[in-house]
Each structure stands twice: as structure tokens, then as C-alpha cells.
Design a protein around this motif. Structure first.
Motif, mmCIF file in Angstrom:
data_model
loop_
_atom_site.group_PDB
_atom_site.id
_atom_site.type_symbol
_atom_site.label_atom_id
_atom_site.label_comp_id
_atom_site.label_asym_id
_atom_site.label_seq_id
_atom_site.Cartn_x
_atom_site.Cartn_y
_atom_site.Cartn_z
ATOM 1 N N HIS A 2 0.827 -1.201 0.000
ATOM 2 C CA HIS A 2 0.000 0.000 0.000
ATOM 3 C C HIS A 2 0.867 1.259 0.000
ATOM 4 O O HIS A 2 0.453 2.296 -0.499
ATOM 5 C CB HIS A 2 -0.918 -0.006 1.232
ATOM 6 C CG HIS A 2 -1.995 -1.046 1.163
ATOM 7 N ND1 HIS A 2 -3.183 -0.809 0.520
ATOM 8 C CD2 HIS A 2 -2.051 -2.305 1.635
ATOM 9 C CE1 HIS A 2 -3.951 -1.890 0.615
ATOM 10 N NE2 HIS A 2 -3.282 -2.810 1.281
ATOM 11 N N CYS A 132 -1.267 -0.290 -13.199
ATOM 12 C CA CYS A 132 -2.578 -0.399 -12.554
ATOM 13 C C CYS A 132 -3.196 0.971 -12.326
ATOM 14 O O CYS A 132 -4.425 1.122 -12.381
ATOM 15 C CB CYS A 132 -2.442 -1.165 -11.235
ATOM 16 S SG CYS A 132 -2.033 -2.916 -11.436
ATOM 17 N N LEU A 136 -6.831 2.390 -13.507
ATOM 18 C CA LEU A 136 -7.856 3.111 -12.747
ATOM 19 C C LEU A 136 -8.350 4.316 -13.540
ATOM 20 O O LEU A 136 -9.558 4.598 -13.567
ATOM 21 C CB LEU A 136 -7.279 3.540 -11.396
ATOM 22 C CG LEU A 136 -8.241 4.311 -10.480
ATOM 23 C CD1 LEU A 136 -9.461 3.470 -10.149
ATOM 24 C CD2 LEU A 136 -7.527 4.751 -9.211
ATOM 25 N N ASN A 215 -1.246 -6.020 -4.421
ATOM 26 C CA ASN A 215 -2.412 -5.381 -3.811
ATOM 27 C C ASN A 215 -3.664 -5.791 -4.592
ATOM 28 O O ASN A 215 -3.772 -5.545 -5.796
ATOM 29 C CB ASN A 215 -2.242 -3.855 -3.841
ATOM 30 C CG ASN A 215 -3.373 -3.131 -3.153
ATOM 31 O OD1 ASN A 215 -4.501 -3.145 -3.616
ATOM 32 N ND2 ASN A 215 -3.062 -2.493 -2.033
ATOM 33 N N LYS A 216 -4.639 -6.372 -3.908
ATOM 34 C CA LYS A 216 -5.797 -6.944 -4.593
ATOM 35 C C LYS A 216 -6.646 -5.875 -5.280
ATOM 36 O O LYS A 216 -7.201 -6.120 -6.360
ATOM 37 C CB LYS A 216 -6.645 -7.738 -3.598
ATOM 38 C CG LYS A 216 -5.952 -9.010 -3.099
ATOM 39 C CD LYS A 216 -6.854 -9.789 -2.159
ATOM 40 C CE LYS A 216 -6.153 -11.060 -1.688
ATOM 41 N NZ LYS A 216 -7.004 -11.835 -0.752
ATOM 42 N N ARG A 217 -6.760 -4.699 -4.684
ATOM 43 C CA ARG A 217 -7.592 -3.657 -5.289
ATOM 44 C C ARG A 217 -6.951 -3.123 -6.560
ATOM 45 O O ARG A 217 -7.631 -2.941 -7.578
ATOM 46 C CB ARG A 217 -7.816 -2.528 -4.282
ATOM 47 C CG ARG A 217 -8.697 -2.931 -3.107
ATOM 48 C CD ARG A 217 -8.928 -1.762 -2.168
ATOM 49 N NE ARG A 217 -9.793 -2.145 -1.061
ATOM 50 C CZ ARG A 217 -10.152 -1.334 -0.071
ATOM 51 N NH1 ARG A 217 -9.716 -0.074 -0.070
ATOM 52 N NH2 ARG A 217 -10.936 -1.762 0.895
ATOM 53 N N TRP A 218 -5.658 -2.838 -6.501
ATOM 54 C CA TRP A 218 -4.963 -2.385 -7.705
ATOM 55 C C TRP A 218 -4.972 -3.478 -8.767
ATOM 56 O O TRP A 218 -5.111 -3.191 -9.964
ATOM 57 C CB TRP A 218 -3.536 -1.973 -7.376
ATOM 58 C CG TRP A 218 -3.409 -0.640 -6.717
ATOM 59 C CD1 TRP A 218 -2.913 -0.359 -5.485
ATOM 60 C CD2 TRP A 218 -3.789 0.623 -7.279
ATOM 61 N NE1 TRP A 218 -2.962 0.979 -5.232
ATOM 62 C CE2 TRP A 218 -3.494 1.613 -6.322
ATOM 63 C CE3 TRP A 218 -4.346 1.012 -8.492
ATOM 64 C CZ2 TRP A 218 -3.738 2.971 -6.540
ATOM 65 C CZ3 TRP A 218 -4.593 2.362 -8.714
ATOM 66 C CH2 TRP A 218 -4.292 3.324 -7.756
ATOM 67 N N LYS A 219 -4.818 -4.713 -8.337
ATOM 68 C CA LYS A 219 -4.830 -5.840 -9.282
ATOM 69 C C LYS A 219 -6.166 -5.918 -10.005
ATOM 70 O O LYS A 219 -6.224 -6.061 -11.233
ATOM 71 C CB LYS A 219 -4.551 -7.139 -8.530
ATOM 72 C CG LYS A 219 -4.457 -8.372 -9.408
ATOM 73 C CD LYS A 219 -4.032 -9.566 -8.572
ATOM 74 C CE LYS A 219 -3.722 -10.771 -9.442
ATOM 75 N NZ LYS A 219 -3.148 -11.880 -8.645
ATOM 76 N N ALA A 220 -7.257 -5.817 -9.251
ATOM 77 C CA ALA A 220 -8.588 -5.878 -9.856
ATOM 78 C C ALA A 220 -8.804 -4.728 -10.823
ATOM 79 O O ALA A 220 -9.369 -4.905 -11.914
ATOM 80 C CB ALA A 220 -9.651 -5.859 -8.759
ATOM 81 N N ALA A 221 -8.325 -3.523 -10.463
ATOM 82 C CA ALA A 221 -8.481 -2.365 -11.342
ATOM 83 C C ALA A 221 -7.729 -2.575 -12.649
ATOM 84 O O ALA A 221 -8.252 -2.289 -13.736
ATOM 85 C CB ALA A 221 -7.989 -1.106 -10.637
#
Length: 437
Positions: A2, A132, A136, A215-221
Motif C-alpha cells: 500500500h 494499474c 484506474l 495489492n488486490k484492489r490495484w490488481k482488480a483495477a
């Protein structure tokens, strides 16, 4: 992850170039950014090599790995090959200077970015996170861009005055909301690329980078944005790349597992029982794939045939020096464009063809060998597949200004291989072996 932050000037330049991709695109500056960043980082890398221990601590250089030397030699050879082709065909000094500048903005980047990635202490995590962040931006802007053709907004916003620096065409300095497919009048989206098929492969590249994000959120984005770019571009090449460039590198580590070989044997037996139906299905799929945009397929095939014939009959060794105007038959598209390999044969002959082919084959083999034994080889191998796929529909040297994150990954991977070759066993964590008495 993060709190991932750049740790030195080189990482700051790289990270900011990535996270500000969209604002830079909004002023038509991406084609300028790529060469400027490449030569700046390349110059910094050479300065670090020259100064050695005298360089500031956070920019101390690494040695140049053998694979990077091969890229440097291959791309340097492109320059005298270009000059010889120009002299052979009687081009003047002004044209030679203009083409040399073109080499500096194209082929040279295929050596400069790997060189910078190998020598400078730039972490691959910085590039992964930066991609990533671009993703976004894509997700935030996508609703507006996707709605644009349906609410009456123009497809082209403006052409940047930066086109005065020169480039392959005005589309490299144009800000688009979307484009119109001339074959059917449908809207297609190219995001920050000059046209849709290239945007699709940039989407594939974004997925490859995002798969390495911790990082899962950045990965998903990143993954969501990459898939959106592929689908919105409506590119056949992008759909192939989304599967062919992402899944095989991830599957390679299983080659060392016995169960994988047994499973593969069972699958091959089952396939052999239905071989005739499979051949018919594949043939039908290929025909459908080509007929999806039949006019485009015809024009490209004709361009390639003309380029091959003229190379073989007129300029075998050093090519024609530059692309040539095409006839009405190919909608006046330049001969030597829209295909890296036929383009190299036409423009630079066999010498230029092998100046790229040899480094690329070696890069693929090294990445492939490492991907079998280590996860660090997946990203450079996946990018190698993207380059191969792109080379059959584009001139990759012209697109290097947007491919630079992958080119830098090649250099970082070469540095990692120099530190620990793939044929050596992984270091064991011995901390658990030493317990207090």
C-alpha cells in the motif's frame, strides 16, 4: 504494497510517466514522452556506468547483462543498415537526417529501455503499480468515453500542436474519444493509443502487469481495465492476445509436475479421437476470424505480398531504406507498413530482419526457460508474446513509445537473471533451521 513509493530519481521519472499517462495524452504528448524518457533514462544509465562507485548511492549501476548487450548491438546495427539503404536508393542528406531521427525515436528505444531497466535500480513493482494506476484512469473515464458516440459527441477532440516535432502521422498527436470503423460505421475505442488494434494489445499488456500486482484492489483495477480495453477496441488480435499472452506463461511452471504430464497425455488421447472434427472446427474459426473484417484482411495481405516481391526482386540485403507509397489496390497505404517482418524486409532487407529476429528469439528463449522454473519469468515472457502478436499487424518500432514499460521489464528481468540464473536452485530460507538451544 500500500505504501509503495519511488526510492530514487529514476523510479520517480518512470512512475510519474505512468500515472500521468492520461493527462499527457490529453495534450497529445505521449509520442514525445516515450523518446524523451528513453534517452533520459539511457543517458542516466550510461552516466552511472561511467561514474561507477562515484555515483550517488541510490543510483549505483548494475553490470550490463548479456541479453541487454544483444539488444543494444542489434538496434545499433539498424542505423548503418538504414544509411546504406538510403545511399543505395539515392536519398539525399535531408532524408537521411530525418530517418536517423526516426531511428532515435523508434528502434533505439528497443535498446535504451532494456538498458535502463538493467543498469538502474528500478524495481518491477514500480512499473506494475504504475500500469494499474493507468487502469484506474481507464475505469474512471470509460463511462464518458463509451457514451460519447451515443450522445452526439465528436470522435476527435483536437490535434496537438506537438505534431510539429514530427512523427509517423497526425493520429499520434490526436486526442480521440472514439473512432468509427469505415467498414461498418460502428464505434470503436482506442483510449490512449493511436488506433483500436494497438489499444487492444495495450490492454493485454495491462492485464499481464496487473496479474503480478500484490495489492488486490490495484490488481482488480488493472485486470478490469485491460479486459475493457480489449473488448471495447473490437480487435480480433486483442482477443487472441488476451488468452494467448496471459494463460501460457502462467501454465509453464506446471511442466515440472508429473500430474501435468499425465493430464496432458490424457487430453492428447481424447483429442486424437476427434481430430477430424477439430481440424474442421479450427478451419471454420480461422475463416470466420478473417471474414470478421474481410476488407482489412485483404488490404494487409496485398501489402505483404507487394513488400515481399519488391524486397526479393529489388533490395535483398539492405532494403529500400524507407516505406514507399502504395497503389489504390491497398488504399494508398505505404508499402512496408502494417507488418514488422515484411516491413523490415522491404525497408532494411535481410540484415535488418535478422538484427531484430536474433535478439527477439533469444529474449523469448531466456524468458521461457525462466518462466518454467520461476514466476519472475512470466511477465517478460507474456510481453514477448505481445510483441510477436503486435509484429504481425503493426511496425513495433513505431509503437515503442507506448511499449516502453514492457521493454524496461526485459531489462529488469535480465538484471535479475544475472543476479541469480534460472539454472541455479532457489535460495532456501534458513531462518527456521536455526532455533535457540
Amino acid at each position: 504494497m500500500h505504501d509503495l513509493r519511488p526510492e530514487n530519481p529514476a523510479e520517480r521519472w518512470v512512475y510519474r510517466s505512468l500515472i500521468y499517462t492520461w493527462p499527457i495524452y490529453a495534450v497529445g504528448g505521449l509520442y514525445v514522452l516515450g523518446p524523451v524518457l528513453g534517452w533520459t533514462l539511457g543517458g542516466l544509465a550510461l552516466t552511472a556506468l561511467y561514474l561507477g562507485p562515484a555515483m550517488r548511492a541510490d543510483l549505483r549501476p548494475n553490470a550490463v547483462p548479456p541479453m541487454v548487450w544483444i539488444w543494444v548491438i542489434g538496434m545499433l546495427l539498424m542505423l548503418p543498415i538504414l544509411w546504406i539503404g538510403h545511399v543505395n536508393w539515392g536519398f539525399g542528406t535531408k532524408t537521411i537526417i530525418r530517418s536517423t531521427i526516426g531511428w532515435a525515436k523508434g528502434w533505439a528505444l528497443l535498446a535504451l529501455f532494456p538498458l535502463a531497466g538493467a543498469i538502474l535500480p528500478i524495481r518491477r513493482e514500480i512499473l506494475i503499480r504504475g500500469q494499474c494506476v493507468i487502469g484506474l484512469w481507464v475505469l474512471l473515464l470509460a463511462p464518458f468515453m463509451l457514451a460519447a458516440p451515443y450522445i452526439g459527441l465528436p470522435h476527435k477532440i483536437f490535434v496537438s500542436p506537438l505534431k510539429a516535432v514530427g512523427g509517423p502521422g497526425p493520429e499520434y498527436f490526436t486526442v480521440f474519444l472514439y473512432s468509427i470503423d469505415p467498414s461498418n460505421g460502428a464505434a470503436r475505442w482506442q483510449f490512449y493509443a493511436p488506433w483500436s488494434p494497438f489499444a487492444a494489445l495495450l490492454g493485454v499488456l495491462m492485464v499481464l502487469f496487473a496479474l503480478e500486482e500484490k495489492n488486490k484492489r490495484w490488481k482488480a483495477a488493472g485486470i478490469a481495465a485491460g479486459v475493457l480495453m480489449v473488448l471495447s477496441s473490437k480487435s480480433r488480435m486483442g482477443l487472441v492476445g488476451l488468452i494467448g499472452c496471459t494463460i501460457p506463461p502462467s501454465m509453464l511452471p506446471f511442466l515440472g509436475q508429473r500430474w501435468a504430464w499425465f493430464s496432458l497425455s490424457g487430453i492428447m488421447v481424447m483429442l486424437s479421437l476427434t481430430l477430424d472434427q477439430i481440424i474442421l472446427g479450427v478451419s471454420s474459426a480461422i475463416s470466420t476470424f478473417k471474414n470478421a473484417r474481410a476488407d482489412s484482411t485483404r488490404v494487409r495481405a496485398t501489402l505483404q505480398r507487394i513488400a515481399e516481391e519488391r524486397w526479393r526482386e529489388e533490395a535483398l540485403w539492405f532494403g529500400h531504406g524507407r516505406v514507399a507509397p502504395g497503389p489504390h489496390l491497398v488504399e494508398y497505404m505505404p508499402i512496408g507498413s502494417h507488418h514488422t517482418w515484411y516491413g523490415l524486409l522491404f525497408v532494411k532487407g535481410l540484415t535488418g530482419f535478422f538484427a531484430l529476429l536474433i535478439p527477439l528469439i533469444l529474449q523469448i528463449l531466456i524468458s521461457l526457460a525462466d518462466a518454467i522454473s520461476s514466476t519472475r519469468g512470466r511477465l517478460p515472457l507474456g510481453f514477448s508474446f505481445v510483441v510477436i502478436l503486435l509484429s504481425f499487424g503493426e511496425n513495433i518500432e513505431i509503437q515503442a513509445y507506448l511499449l516502453w514499460p514492457g521493454l524496461m521489464i526485459w531489462g529488469i528481468h535480465a538484471r535479475e537473471l544475472a543476479e541469480r540464473p534460472f539454472w541455479l536452485p532457489k535460495p532456501q530460507n534458513t531462518a527456521a533451521q536455526h532455533t535457540p538451544a
